[in-house]
Design an enzyme around this catalytic site. Structure first.
Site, PDB file in Angstrom:
ATOM      1  N   LYS A 282     -35.092  74.293 -54.218  1.00 26.98           N
ATOM      2  CA  LYS A 282     -35.073  73.462 -55.429  1.00 26.98           C
ATOM      3  C   LYS A 282     -36.204  72.424 -55.382  1.00 26.98           C
ATOM      4  O   LYS A 282     -36.853  72.153 -56.394  1.00 26.98           O
ATOM      5  CB  LYS A 282     -33.714  72.787 -55.599  1.00 26.98           C
ATOM      6  CG  LYS A 282     -32.584  73.754 -55.898  1.00 26.98           C
ATOM      7  CD  LYS A 282     -32.830  74.545 -57.176  1.00 26.98           C
ATOM      8  CE  LYS A 282     -31.727  75.522 -57.494  1.00 26.98           C
ATOM      9  NZ  LYS A 282     -32.041  76.368 -58.663  1.00 26.98           N
TER      10      LYS A 282
ATOM     11  N   SER B 247     -31.094  70.585 -58.701  1.00 26.71           N
ATOM     12  CA  SER B 247     -29.866  70.190 -58.007  1.00 26.71           C
ATOM     13  C   SER B 247     -30.023  68.828 -57.357  1.00 26.71           C
ATOM     14  O   SER B 247     -31.118  68.426 -56.959  1.00 26.71           O
ATOM     15  CB  SER B 247     -29.558  71.244 -56.933  1.00 26.71           C
ATOM     16  OG  SER B 247     -28.578  70.781 -56.038  1.00 26.71           O
TER      17      SER B 247
ATOM     18  N   TYR C 285     -31.553  76.411 -49.258  1.00 23.31           N
ATOM     19  CA  TYR C 285     -31.253  76.361 -50.693  1.00 23.31           C
ATOM     20  C   TYR C 285     -31.824  75.087 -51.311  1.00 23.31           C
ATOM     21  O   TYR C 285     -32.534  75.127 -52.326  1.00 23.31           O
ATOM     22  CB  TYR C 285     -29.735  76.427 -50.945  1.00 23.31           C
ATOM     23  CG  TYR C 285     -29.365  75.960 -52.331  1.00 23.31           C
ATOM     24  CD1 TYR C 285     -29.657  76.746 -53.447  1.00 23.31           C
ATOM     25  CD2 TYR C 285     -28.767  74.717 -52.540  1.00 23.31           C
ATOM     26  CE1 TYR C 285     -29.359  76.312 -54.728  1.00 23.31           C
ATOM     27  CE2 TYR C 285     -28.464  74.272 -53.809  1.00 23.31           C
ATOM     28  CZ  TYR C 285     -28.761  75.072 -54.900  1.00 23.31           C
ATOM     29  OH  TYR C 285     -28.467  74.622 -56.171  1.00 23.31           O
TER      30      TYR C 285
END
Length: 343
Positions: free
Chosen positions: A155, A126, A151
Site C-alpha cells: 500500500k 489502508s 501487505y
C-alpha cells in the site's frame, strides 16, 4: 452518466461501492479474477439496484489483457482500484505473491490511464501505511512508517507509484483513501463479506464462529497496553465506506480536488477493541461467542483509529452507521449465506 471501472468489484468493499455508484447513475464496468469472490455477487448487486453492471473476468497480472480491456473501454472516466491481496498474515508468509499481485497490476493500469485524455483514479489504500502511529487519532499528516507487513508495504509503494505518476501526468488525478477496518453488510442482505476459506478478518470469523462453522475465535493477545489488553481498531461500516468512494470520485470528475494527488483517512474516529467487537456481536445476536485468548500475531499493531476531520470537511462525508449496525448486518448476512448453503 460517466463510465467507471471498478477493479475487484465483486469483492467485499468493491461490490458495495458498485451499488452506490449505480444508485448515483454511473455506468459501471467490473473487472474481477474471482480469486476471492464469486460471480453470484452480480445477482445481489442487480437485486439492490435493478441494474446489472458490465462484468469482465480478467487477471490484471496479464498485461496484454489489461491493454486489450482499455482499448475496448477507451471511454472510461474514472477507476476505483480495489483488486489486491489483503491478508496481513498471509503476506508475511507469501511476500512475493503480494508484491506481484498488488504492485504489477497497479502499474499496468496506470500505464493505460496515461493514454486517456482525462481520468480520475481512486486507490484503495489502508491505515497500515502509518504503522504504529506516534499519536492517536491518526491524521493524514502522520508519518508513513516502515511497514509492519508486506501487505502494508504494497500500500505504501502503491501510493508512491501513484504520486510519482500524477506528477508527470497532467491528465491523471488521484485520491488514495486510507481506510481503517471495513465491516458489516448491505442492509438488504443481498451482498456482504464472503471470504473464501478461513477468514483473515475479525468480523467474518466472529460470525462464522457464532453460526457454528468455526469452533472458536482466537483473540490474538491480551497483554497490549489498551484498556482490556486487546488490540484496538477503527471499525467502519462498509456502506459508509462505499459512499465515501463515490464522493471522492465526484470530487475528481468535477475538478474540485486541490491537488492532482490527495489522501484521505476513512474511519469513524473511534477505536474499538477486539473484545468490544465480540461484545457488540453478542448484544445484537443474543448469542454467547466461544473465544479463546492466544498469543500475539506477527504484524499486528497495538492501536489505530482515524482523525476524520479532513474527510468530513473536505469531502463533506461522515459515517452514519454504528458498530452495532455493522455487527447486526454482518450476522444477518452470515445467517442468509449459511441458510442458502443448506437448502
Amino acid at each position: 452518466m460517466d463510465k467507471i471501472l471498478v477493479t475487484g468489484g465483486l469483492g467485499f468493499i468493491g461490490s458495495h461501492t458498485v451499488v452506490e455508484l449505480q444508485n448515483e447513475g454511473y455506468e459501471v464496468v467490473i473487472i474481477d479474477d474471482l480469486s476471492n469472490s464469486s460471480e453470484k455477487v452480480l445477482d445481489g448487486i442487480t437485486a439492490i439496484t435493478g441494474k446489472t453492471p458490465i462484468f469482465e473476468k480478467l487477471d490484471l497480472k496479464e498485461k496484454d489483457k489489461v491493454e486489450a480491456f482499455f482499448a475496448k473501454h477507451n471511454d472510461i472516466k474514472g477507476v476505483i482500484h480495489f483488486a489486491a491481496s489483503k491478508a496481513v498474515g498471509e503476506s508475511v508468509k507469501e511476500p512475493l505473491l503480494y508484491y506481484e499481485n498488488n504492485i504489477s497490476t497497479l502499474v499496468y493500469i496506470l500505464k493505460e490511464l496515461k493514454k486517456l485524455p482525462a481520468v480520475g483514479f481512486i486507490f484503495s489504500s489502508s491505515c497500515t501505511v502509518y504503522g504504529q502511529a506516534d499519536e492517536l487519532p491518526i491524521t493524514e499528516n502522520a508519518p508513513v512508517k516502515q511497514a509492519e507487513s508486506p501487505y502494508g508495504n504494497t500500500k505504501q509503494i502503491g501510493e508512491e507509484i501513484i504520486s510519482d505518476t500524477c506528477k508527470v501526468s497532467p491528465n491523471l488525478k488521484a485520491i488514495a483513501l486510507r481506510y481503517f477496518n471495513p465491516v458489516g453488510a448491505h442492509e438488504s442482505v443481498e451482498i456482504g463479506e464472503l471470504p473464501i476459506g478461513v477468514p483473515q478478518n475479525l468480523v467474518p470469523f466472529i460470525t462464522q464462529t457464532g453460526i457454528g462453522l468455526r469452533n472458536e475465535l482466537s483473540v490474538f493477545g491480551e497483554d497490549y497496553p489498551t484498556p482490556d489488553g486487546t488490540c484496538i481498531r477503527d471499525y467502519i461500516h462498509v456502506v459508509d465506506l462505499a459512499k465515501a468512494h463515490v464522493i471522492a470520485l465526484g470530487r475528481l470528475l468535477q475538478n474540485k480536488n486541490k491537488a492532482n494527488y490527495e489522501t484521505f483517512n476513512l474511519g469513524t474516529g473511534k477505536g474499538s477493541s477486539v473484545l468490544e467487537v465480540v461484545k457488540s456481536f453478542e448484544k445484537v445476536s443474543g448469542k454467547k461467542l466461544n473465544y479463546k485468548i492466544v498469543g500475539r500475531r506477527e504484524g499486528d499493531i497495538i492501536s489505530a483509529y482515524a482523525d476524520t476531520n479532513k474527510a468530513n470537511n473536505e469531502l463533506g462525508w461522515k459515517t452514519e452507521l454504528s458498530l452495532d449496525d455493522a455487527m447486526s448486518s454482518a450476522w444477518k448476512w452470515e445467517q442468509k449465506v449459511r441458510a442458502a448453503e443448506n437448502n
